[in-house]
Write a protein that holds these residues in place. Sequence first.
Motif, PDB file in Angstrom:
ATOM      1  N   ALA A   1     -31.717 -48.218  15.180  1.00 41.71           N
ATOM      2  CA  ALA A   1     -33.102 -47.944  15.593  1.00 41.71           C
ATOM      3  C   ALA A   1     -33.916 -49.228  15.643  1.00 41.71           C
ATOM      4  CB  ALA A   1     -33.752 -46.942  14.627  1.00 41.71           C
ATOM      5  N   TYR A   2     -33.752 -50.074  14.636  1.00 42.78           N
ATOM      6  CA  TYR A   2     -34.510 -51.328  14.561  1.00 42.78           C
ATOM      7  C   TYR A   2     -34.201 -52.232  15.756  1.00 42.78           C
ATOM      8  CZ  TYR A   2     -36.155 -55.795  12.643  1.00 42.78           C
ATOM      9  OH  TYR A   2     -36.791 -56.997  12.445  1.00 42.78           O
ATOM     10  N   VAL A   3     -32.932 -52.425  16.047  1.00 45.15           N
ATOM     11  CA  VAL A   3     -32.549 -53.264  17.179  1.00 45.15           C
ATOM     12  C   VAL A   3     -33.075 -52.654  18.480  1.00 45.15           C
ATOM     13  CG1 VAL A   3     -30.561 -54.085  18.540  1.00 45.15           C
ATOM     14  CG2 VAL A   3     -30.574 -54.331  16.052  1.00 45.15           C
ATOM     15  N   SER A   4     -32.948 -51.341  18.602  1.00 41.45           N
ATOM     16  CA  SER A   4     -33.426 -50.663  19.815  1.00 41.45           C
ATOM     17  C   SER A   4     -34.932 -50.806  19.973  1.00 41.45           C
ATOM     18  CB  SER A   4     -33.021 -49.189  19.782  1.00 41.45           C
ATOM     19  OG  SER A   4     -31.610 -49.066  19.792  1.00 41.45           O
ATOM     20  N   ARG A   5     -35.673 -50.724  18.877  1.00 43.28           N
ATOM     21  CA  ARG A   5     -37.127 -50.922  18.940  1.00 43.28           C
ATOM     22  C   ARG A   5     -37.452 -52.369  19.332  1.00 43.28           C
ATOM     23  NH1 ARG A   5     -39.546 -46.234  19.755  1.00 43.28           N
ATOM     24  NH2 ARG A   5     -39.107 -44.740  18.133  1.00 43.28           N
ATOM     25  N   LEU A   6     -36.711 -53.321  18.775  1.00 47.75           N
ATOM     26  CA  LEU A   6     -36.933 -54.722  19.154  1.00 47.75           C
ATOM     27  C   LEU A   6     -36.664 -54.935  20.639  1.00 47.75           C
ATOM     28  CD1 LEU A   6     -35.360 -56.667  16.137  1.00 47.75           C
ATOM     29  CD2 LEU A   6     -37.791 -56.370  16.646  1.00 47.75           C
ATOM     30  N   ASN A   7     -35.716 -54.178  21.185  1.00 48.36           N
ATOM     31  CA  ASN A   7     -35.383 -54.272  22.607  1.00 48.36           C
ATOM     32  C   ASN A   7     -36.278 -53.392  23.473  1.00 48.36           C
ATOM     33  OD1 ASN A   7     -33.266 -56.153  22.536  1.00 48.36           O
ATOM     34  ND2 ASN A   7     -31.801 -54.580  21.939  1.00 48.36           N
ATOM     35  N   ASP A   8     -37.260 -52.733  22.879  1.00 48.02           N
ATOM     36  CA  ASP A   8     -38.175 -51.846  23.610  1.00 48.02           C
ATOM     37  C   ASP A   8     -37.452 -50.720  24.344  1.00 48.02           C
ATOM     38  OD1 ASP A   8     -40.523 -53.188  22.838  1.00 48.02           O
ATOM     39  OD2 ASP A   8     -40.207 -54.686  24.402  1.00 48.02           O
ATOM     40  N   CYS A   9     -36.343 -50.262  23.787  1.00 47.18           N
ATOM     41  CA  CYS A   9     -35.613 -49.147  24.379  1.00 47.18           C
ATOM     42  C   CYS A   9     -36.141 -47.867  23.731  1.00 47.18           C
ATOM     43  CB  CYS A   9     -34.108 -49.288  24.162  1.00 47.18           C
ATOM     44  SG  CYS A   9     -33.162 -47.967  24.963  1.00 47.18           S
ATOM     45  N   GLU A  10     -37.013 -47.180  24.445  1.00 48.50           N
ATOM     46  CA  GLU A  10     -37.697 -46.016  23.891  1.00 48.50           C
ATOM     47  C   GLU A  10     -36.726 -44.912  23.489  1.00 48.50           C
ATOM     48  OE1 GLU A  10     -41.152 -42.805  25.084  1.00 48.50           O
ATOM     49  OE2 GLU A  10     -40.901 -44.588  26.321  1.00 48.50           O
ATOM     50  N   PHE A  11     -35.782 -44.569  24.361  1.00 52.33           N
ATOM     51  CA  PHE A  11     -34.858 -43.482  24.040  1.00 52.33           C
ATOM     52  C   PHE A  11     -34.021 -43.815  22.807  1.00 52.33           C
ATOM     53  CE2 PHE A  11     -30.843 -41.257  24.117  1.00 52.33           C
ATOM     54  CZ  PHE A  11     -31.247 -39.935  24.268  1.00 52.33           C
ATOM     55  N   CYS A  12     -33.345 -44.966  22.809  1.00 55.46           N
ATOM     56  CA  CYS A  12     -32.467 -45.319  21.688  1.00 55.46           C
ATOM     57  C   CYS A  12     -33.249 -45.534  20.398  1.00 55.46           C
ATOM     58  CB  CYS A  12     -31.639 -46.550  22.020  1.00 55.46           C
ATOM     59  SG  CYS A  12     -30.450 -46.294  23.361  1.00 55.46           S
ATOM     60  N   GLY A  13     -34.392 -46.175  20.488  1.00 53.64           N
ATOM     61  CA  GLY A  13     -35.218 -46.357  19.294  1.00 53.64           C
ATOM     62  C   GLY A  13     -35.645 -45.026  18.708  1.00 53.64           C
ATOM     63  N   SER A  14     -35.966 -44.088  19.581  1.00 57.77           N
ATOM     64  CA  SER A  14     -36.439 -42.778  19.110  1.00 57.77           C
ATOM     65  C   SER A  14     -35.310 -41.922  18.557  1.00 57.77           C
ATOM     66  CB  SER A  14     -37.143 -42.036  20.243  1.00 57.77           C
ATOM     67  OG  SER A  14     -38.309 -42.719  20.631  1.00 57.77           O
ATOM     68  N   ILE A  15     -34.182 -41.848  19.267  1.00 57.70           N
ATOM     69  CA  ILE A  15     -33.100 -40.985  18.791  1.00 57.70           C
ATOM     70  C   ILE A  15     -32.472 -41.542  17.518  1.00 57.70           C
ATOM     71  CG2 ILE A  15     -31.275 -41.951  20.282  1.00 57.70           C
ATOM     72  CD1 ILE A  15     -31.642 -38.292  19.071  1.00 57.70           C
ATOM     73  N   HIS A  16     -32.275 -42.850  17.447  1.00 53.77           N
ATOM     74  CA  HIS A  16     -31.670 -43.415  16.241  1.00 53.77           C
ATOM     75  C   HIS A  16     -32.677 -43.477  15.098  1.00 53.77           C
ATOM     76  CE1 HIS A  16     -27.828 -43.884  18.025  1.00 53.77           C
ATOM     77  NE2 HIS A  16     -28.439 -44.309  19.122  1.00 53.77           N
ATOM     78  N   GLY A  17     -33.961 -43.590  15.435  1.00 55.59           N
ATOM     79  CA  GLY A  17     -34.987 -43.462  14.409  1.00 55.59           C
ATOM     80  C   GLY A  17     -34.988 -42.065  13.812  1.00 55.59           C
ATOM     81  N   ALA A  18     -34.846 -41.046  14.664  1.00 56.24           N
ATOM     82  CA  ALA A  18     -34.774 -39.661  14.180  1.00 56.24           C
ATOM     83  C   ALA A  18     -33.515 -39.449  13.350  1.00 56.24           C
ATOM     84  CB  ALA A  18     -34.821 -38.686  15.348  1.00 56.24           C
ATOM     85  N   MET A  19     -32.401 -40.032  13.782  1.00 55.37           N
ATOM     86  CA  MET A  19     -31.151 -39.928  13.018  1.00 55.37           C
ATOM     87  C   MET A  19     -31.309 -40.572  11.644  1.00 55.37           C
ATOM     88  SD  MET A  19     -28.668 -38.444  14.800  1.00 55.37           S
ATOM     89  CE  MET A  19     -27.241 -39.084  13.971  1.00 55.37           C
ATOM     90  N   ALA A  20     -31.899 -41.758  11.608  1.00 54.30           N
ATOM     91  CA  ALA A  20     -32.112 -42.442  10.333  1.00 54.30           C
ATOM     92  C   ALA A  20     -33.040 -41.629   9.443  1.00 54.30           C
ATOM     93  CB  ALA A  20     -32.678 -43.847  10.569  1.00 54.30           C
ATOM     94  N   ALA A  21     -34.129 -41.115  10.013  1.00 54.86           N
ATOM     95  CA  ALA A  21     -35.108 -40.352   9.235  1.00 54.86           C
ATOM     96  C   ALA A  21     -34.493 -39.105   8.619  1.00 54.86           C
ATOM     97  CB  ALA A  21     -36.303 -39.973  10.119  1.00 54.86           C
ATOM     98  N   GLU A  22     -33.586 -38.473   9.341  1.00 55.63           N
ATOM     99  CA  GLU A  22     -32.914 -37.271   8.825  1.00 55.63           C
ATOM    100  C   GLU A  22     -31.976 -37.603   7.670  1.00 55.63           C
ATOM    101  OE1 GLU A  22     -33.060 -33.839   9.807  1.00 55.63           O
ATOM    102  OE2 GLU A  22     -34.918 -34.545  10.742  1.00 55.63           O
ATOM    103  N   GLN A  23     -31.556 -38.875   7.557  1.00 62.12           N
ATOM    104  CA  GLN A  23     -30.523 -39.230   6.586  1.00 62.12           C
ATOM    105  C   GLN A  23     -30.976 -40.215   5.515  1.00 62.12           C
ATOM    106  OE1 GLN A  23     -26.416 -39.180   8.662  1.00 62.12           O
ATOM    107  NE2 GLN A  23     -27.865 -39.903  10.224  1.00 62.12           N
ATOM    108  N   LEU A  24     -32.223 -40.655   5.573  1.00 71.03           N
ATOM    109  CA  LEU A  24     -32.763 -41.559   4.554  1.00 71.03           C
ATOM    110  C   LEU A  24     -33.770 -40.808   3.692  1.00 71.03           C
ATOM    111  CD1 LEU A  24     -33.320 -44.839   6.633  1.00 71.03           C
ATOM    112  CD2 LEU A  24     -31.612 -44.468   4.836  1.00 71.03           C
ATOM    113  N   PRO A  25     -33.862 -41.145   2.411  1.00 67.62           N
ATOM    114  CA  PRO A  25     -34.765 -40.409   1.520  1.00 67.62           C
ATOM    115  C   PRO A  25     -36.240 -40.525   1.898  1.00 67.62           C
ATOM    116  CG  PRO A  25     -33.826 -42.317   0.393  1.00 67.62           C
ATOM    117  CD  PRO A  25     -33.125 -42.190   1.713  1.00 67.62           C
ATOM    118  N   GLY A  26     -36.639 -41.631   2.515  1.00 71.26           N
ATOM    119  CA  GLY A  26     -38.038 -41.827   2.877  1.00 71.26           C
ATOM    120  C   GLY A  26     -38.416 -41.258   4.230  1.00 71.26           C
ATOM    121  N   GLY A  27     -37.454 -40.662   4.927  1.00 69.49           N
ATOM    122  CA  GLY A  27     -37.727 -39.999   6.189  1.00 69.49           C
ATOM    123  C   GLY A  27     -38.354 -40.901   7.239  1.00 69.49           C
TER     124      GLY A  27
END
Length: 184
Positions: free
Chosen positions: A51-77
């Motif tokens: 998600a971080y790399v995708s956000r740095l690359n301004d890739c909205e879809f990848c940043g959003s989907i991998h951000g959602a994946m990370a949020a679902e699996q990290l304690p801080g959401g």
Amino acid sequence: MPHISLGNDAPGIVGPMLYRPETAKPLNALVDVLLRADNTLSRGERELIAAYVSRLNDCEFCGSIHGAMAAEQLPGGQEQVAQACVNPHVADVSPKMRALLAVAAQVREGGRAVTAEAIAAAHQAGASDLEIHDTVLIAAAFCMFNRYVDGLGTTALPNEEDYVPIAQMIIEAGYGGVITGSPS
């Protein structure tokens, strides 16, 4: 609207993968190994790197989907993911994760941008050689995925919350399962 006719209306990387399933299979196999296979970094941490790399690359879809994946699996959401993607130096992540995100950011700039100092800092923060290797490969792979998605002009979903059900489906079925309908 995508730059070429993909023959489907699927958002982001799903559209091109449905268009060329023979290339989707090895790409999904790679991402399943990188983000889902057994590893000393949690699935959430590896999704955060993507998600971080995708956000740095301004890739909205990848940043959003991998951000959602990370949020679902990290304690801080989602809050933890948002903090890390905006400023990992002050985010609620471990020192090791901060150091690995710094390496990922350098990879995103270019392979030769990765410094010995960043690798030493990751080691000092407790990262193993395998964790550094996988961070570099995740970052490099997501630069490719981001360019694949944006280079074809694919569309992103309109709202961040639209990614959550897709994230939950991928957590359940794996990346290949989203494209093929069978668990990977």
